[in-house]
Design a protein around this motif. Structure first.
Motif, PDB file in Angstrom:
ATOM      1  N   ARG A   6       0.829  -0.979  -0.005  1.00 48.74           N
ATOM      2  CA  ARG A   6       0.188  -0.033   0.063  1.00 48.74           C
ATOM      3  C   ARG A   6       0.775   1.404   0.106  1.00 48.74           C
ATOM      4  NH1 ARG A   6      -1.025   2.980   4.064  1.00 48.74           N
ATOM      5  NH2 ARG A   6      -0.663   1.364   5.594  1.00 48.74           N
ATOM      6  N   MET A   7       1.828   1.255   0.868  1.00 46.87           N
ATOM      7  CA  MET A   7       2.870   2.484   1.089  1.00 46.87           C
ATOM      8  C   MET A   7       3.509   2.730  -0.372  1.00 46.87           C
ATOM      9  SD  MET A   7       3.886   2.661   4.959  1.00 46.87           S
ATOM     10  CE  MET A   7       4.365   0.956   5.259  1.00 46.87           C
ATOM     11  N   LEU A   8       4.071   1.563  -1.168  1.00 49.03           N
ATOM     12  CA  LEU A   8       4.773   1.949  -2.076  1.00 49.03           C
ATOM     13  C   LEU A   8       3.903   2.149  -3.389  1.00 49.03           C
ATOM     14  CD1 LEU A   8       7.460   1.918  -3.679  1.00 49.03           C
ATOM     15  CD2 LEU A   8       7.428  -0.614  -3.569  1.00 49.03           C
ATOM     16  N   THR A   9       2.738   1.797  -3.256  1.00 46.20           N
ATOM     17  CA  THR A   9       1.817   1.884  -4.650  1.00 46.20           C
ATOM     18  C   THR A   9       1.551   3.379  -4.302  1.00 46.20           C
ATOM     19  OG1 THR A   9       1.061  -0.223  -4.577  1.00 46.20           O
ATOM     20  CG2 THR A   9      -0.524   1.677  -5.228  1.00 46.20           C
ATOM     21  N   HIS A  10       1.328   3.956  -3.154  1.00 44.74           N
ATOM     22  CA  HIS A  10       1.149   5.352  -2.887  1.00 44.74           C
ATOM     23  C   HIS A  10       2.009   6.302  -3.338  1.00 44.74           C
ATOM     24  CE1 HIS A  10      -0.876   8.549  -0.038  1.00 44.74           C
ATOM     25  NE2 HIS A  10      -1.049   8.983  -1.249  1.00 44.74           N
ATOM     26  N   THR A  11       3.387   5.974  -3.010  1.00 39.60           N
ATOM     27  CA  THR A  11       4.470   6.432  -3.462  1.00 39.60           C
ATOM     28  C   THR A  11       4.769   6.619  -4.905  1.00 39.60           C
ATOM     29  OG1 THR A  11       5.686   6.165  -1.461  1.00 39.60           O
ATOM     30  CG2 THR A  11       7.079   7.036  -3.161  1.00 39.60           C
ATOM     31  N   ILE A  12       4.507   5.506  -5.523  1.00 36.73           N
ATOM     32  CA  ILE A  12       4.523   5.362  -7.070  1.00 36.73           C
ATOM     33  C   ILE A  12       3.698   6.245  -7.727  1.00 36.73           C
ATOM     34  CG2 ILE A  12       4.607   3.933  -9.103  1.00 36.73           C
ATOM     35  CD1 ILE A  12       5.867   1.867  -7.296  1.00 36.73           C
ATOM     36  N   THR A  13       2.220   6.278  -7.325  1.00 34.91           N
ATOM     37  CA  THR A  13       1.139   6.998  -7.949  1.00 34.91           C
ATOM     38  C   THR A  13       1.241   8.279  -7.697  1.00 34.91           C
ATOM     39  OG1 THR A  13      -0.455   5.066  -7.300  1.00 34.91           O
ATOM     40  CG2 THR A  13      -1.246   7.464  -7.806  1.00 34.91           C
ATOM     41  N   GLN A  14       1.757   8.969  -6.402  1.00 32.47           N
ATOM     42  CA  GLN A  14       1.970  10.450  -6.336  1.00 32.47           C
ATOM     43  C   GLN A  14       3.229  10.825  -7.161  1.00 32.47           C
ATOM     44  OE1 GLN A  14      -0.075  12.488  -4.482  1.00 32.47           O
ATOM     45  NE2 GLN A  14       1.385  13.965  -5.554  1.00 32.47           N
ATOM     46  N   SER A  15       4.126   9.974  -7.339  1.00 32.68           N
ATOM     47  CA  SER A  15       5.429  10.677  -8.198  1.00 32.68           C
ATOM     48  C   SER A  15       5.237  10.818  -9.405  1.00 32.68           C
ATOM     49  CB  SER A  15       6.426   9.420  -7.784  1.00 32.68           C
ATOM     50  OG  SER A  15       6.227   8.356  -8.844  1.00 32.68           O
ATOM     51  N   ARG A  16       4.121   9.851  -9.987  1.00 33.91           N
ATOM     52  CA  ARG A  16       3.765  10.197 -11.321  1.00 33.91           C
ATOM     53  C   ARG A  16       2.801  11.681 -11.556  1.00 33.91           C
ATOM     54  NH1 ARG A  16       2.630   3.767 -12.440  1.00 33.91           N
ATOM     55  NH2 ARG A  16       4.749   3.098 -13.004  1.00 33.91           N
ATOM     56  N   LYS A  17       2.220  11.657 -10.605  1.00 36.55           N
ATOM     57  CA  LYS A  17       1.501  13.045 -10.731  1.00 36.55           C
ATOM     58  C   LYS A  17       2.503  14.251 -10.516  1.00 36.55           C
ATOM     59  CE  LYS A  17      -2.814  11.133  -8.367  1.00 36.55           C
ATOM     60  NZ  LYS A  17      -3.685  11.172  -7.123  1.00 36.55           N
ATOM     61  N   ASP A  18       3.503  14.000  -9.616  1.00 38.11           N
ATOM     62  CA  ASP A  18       4.344  15.063  -9.737  1.00 38.11           C
ATOM     63  C   ASP A  18       5.138  15.351 -10.819  1.00 38.11           C
ATOM     64  OD1 ASP A  18       3.133  16.265  -7.013  1.00 38.11           O
ATOM     65  OD2 ASP A  18       4.417  14.635  -6.196  1.00 38.11           O
ATOM     66  N   ALA A  19       5.574  14.156 -11.206  1.00 39.07           N
ATOM     67  CA  ALA A  19       6.485  14.193 -12.444  1.00 39.07           C
ATOM     68  C   ALA A  19       5.703  14.745 -13.781  1.00 39.07           C
ATOM     69  CB  ALA A  19       7.059  12.818 -12.713  1.00 39.07           C
ATOM     70  N   GLY A  20       4.515  14.446 -13.522  1.00 38.35           N
ATOM     71  CA  GLY A  20       3.703  14.913 -14.872  1.00 38.35           C
ATOM     72  C   GLY A  20       3.504  13.937 -15.865  1.00 38.35           C
ATOM     73  N   TRP A  21       3.991  12.685 -15.601  1.00 38.78           N
ATOM     74  CA  TRP A  21       3.906  11.640 -16.622  1.00 38.78           C
ATOM     75  C   TRP A  21       3.909  10.321 -15.929  1.00 38.78           C
ATOM     76  CZ3 TRP A  21       8.233   8.568 -18.364  1.00 38.78           C
ATOM     77  CH2 TRP A  21       9.520   8.890 -17.658  1.00 38.78           C
ATOM     78  N   ASP A  22       3.756   9.149 -16.447  1.00 38.98           N
ATOM     79  CA  ASP A  22       3.798   8.080 -15.886  1.00 38.98           C
ATOM     80  C   ASP A  22       5.087   7.290 -15.921  1.00 38.98           C
ATOM     81  OD1 ASP A  22       1.165   7.984 -15.080  1.00 38.98           O
ATOM     82  OD2 ASP A  22       0.367   6.695 -17.000  1.00 38.98           O
TER      83      ASP A  22
END
Length: 374
Positions: A271-287
């Motif tokens: 759950r925690m790593l998934t949350h980190t990956i998801t947010q990193s993609r939002k902040d990066a502006g791409w997947d």
């Protein structure tokens, strides 16, 4: 004071043995005239001034796109003697040939360059003369990786390693400055060795491109440290935003040992790593793709076999459920092979094996790149 200059002209029409002509020149006038000429030259012919190059930075690496090209930002400081035009050209360091001719620099310019290792030359022109120059010795277009996790993603191995290929570079995510790819890596904690110089050499050799690392790892951290509300997430966010949209090949994640000590469950870890990956993609502006290593071993008595297995199960859950997440190297067996320099960090063999593991994991992504290029 005057100076008399005498000369004999043998072909003079009034030749009667000799014809002596005398000329009188006043030295003060002669010296003054020469001085005025020299002063005029010195005022009109000035040596070129130096251009201040804001972007790109020396040794910077830019991620090539699916066509093997990157757009390199060009930003220069304002000059006191403003030229009519400023021009730039890229020289391939391997062939010593220009990619193209001189190109005018414009506002918000991005110079399209194919994968390669370049010198960038700049010149400011006014009335057809060069009045300012500048040069970057090394700028690359190739592969960029953001690395993240705890000590074995950072600088805690022994020995320190050096990149053998000059095209491998390391970036400080806090300052944006680049340097050679030798350990210790900029940005990450610790003063020892890492796998990244060897991985850089492997990729540079196989794909003939420069390689850059933006490292963020922090020793002894748990996965919660890297959560969006955790202390370490800002490091990852800053690195991704420094790289820019589509500015890296992947995030390389190696972490889990500390969670084996604390007893993080598989469900919580995923759950925690998934949350980190998801947010990193939002902040990066791409997947941005992520590579997740299977790592959990720690010799502490609290890190039981069951707890280590739970951490790996959480990592596997992320691999199975998250898109664009690929499996990195499995390093839990390194201690049994004698690849540790202490109880948990990697020695020379371990660092090399870690690097080879990432090279194998990245191969499918790199093969897609190779097929996509014309």
């Amino acid at each position: 004071m005057t100076l008399k200059l005498e000369s004999t002209r043998r072909n003079c029409a009034c030749w009667r043995g000799s014809c002596l002509q005398t000329r009188t020149v006043r030295l003060p006038l002669l010296i003054k005239a020469a001085f005025n000429i020299l002063a005029s030259v010195s005022m009109t012919v000035q040596p070129p001034s130096s251009l201040t190059i804001t972007q790109p930075k020396e040794r910077a690496i830019f991620q090539r796109n699916m066509h093997g090209v990157a757009e390199v930002p060009i930003v220069l400081a304002v000059l006191e003697r403003q030229p009519d035009t400023i021009e730039v050209r890229a020289i391939n360091r391997q062939t010593q040939l220009p990619v193209e001719g001189w190109t005018p620099v414009t506002a918000d310019m991005k110079l399209a360059l194919p994968a390669g290792w370049y010198e960038l030359e700049f010149r400011g022109m006014r009335s057809g003369r060069v009045i300012a120059t500048g040069k970057l010795q090394r700028v690359g277009v190739g592969e960029v990786f953001v690395t993240c996790g705890q000590s074995n993603s950072a600088n805690y191995g022994n020995p320190r390693l050096n990149a053998q290929d000059d095209r491998v570079s390391s970036c400080d995510f806090q300052t944006g400055l680049w340097r050679d790819g030798n350990d210790p890596q900029l940005g990450a904690t610790g003063e020892g060795g890492s796998p990244w110089p060897v991985l850089g050499d492997l990729i540079a050799k196989k794909f003939d491109v420069p390689v850059g690392f933006i490292c963020t790892g922090v020793g002894s951290t748990q996965v919660s440290f890297w959560m969006p509300d955790g202390e370490g997430y800002s490091r990852l966010k800053q690195a991704l935003q420094l790289a820019g949209a589509y500015g890296c090949r992947a995030v390389l994640w190696h972490q889990g040992e500390s969670d084996s000590i604390s007893g993080t469950t598989a469900e919580s870890y995923a759950r925690m790593l998934t949350h980190t990956i998801t947010q990193s993609r939002k902040d990066a502006g791409w997947d941005v793709p992520w590579g997740v290593a299977l790592a959990s071993f720690h010799p502490a008595p609290e890190a039981t076999t069951e707890r280590q297995a739970a951490v790996v199960a959480g990592q596997r859950e992320v691999l199975a459920t998250m898109p664009s997440v690929f499996k990195g190297p499995a390093t839990d067996g390194f201690h049994a092979r004698g690849w540790l320099c202490d109880d948990v960090h990697f020695n020379a063999q371990g660092l090399a094996a870690h690097a080879f593991g990432w090279a194998e994991a990245l191969a499918p992504l790199m093969q897609i790149q190779a097929k996509a290029q014309p």
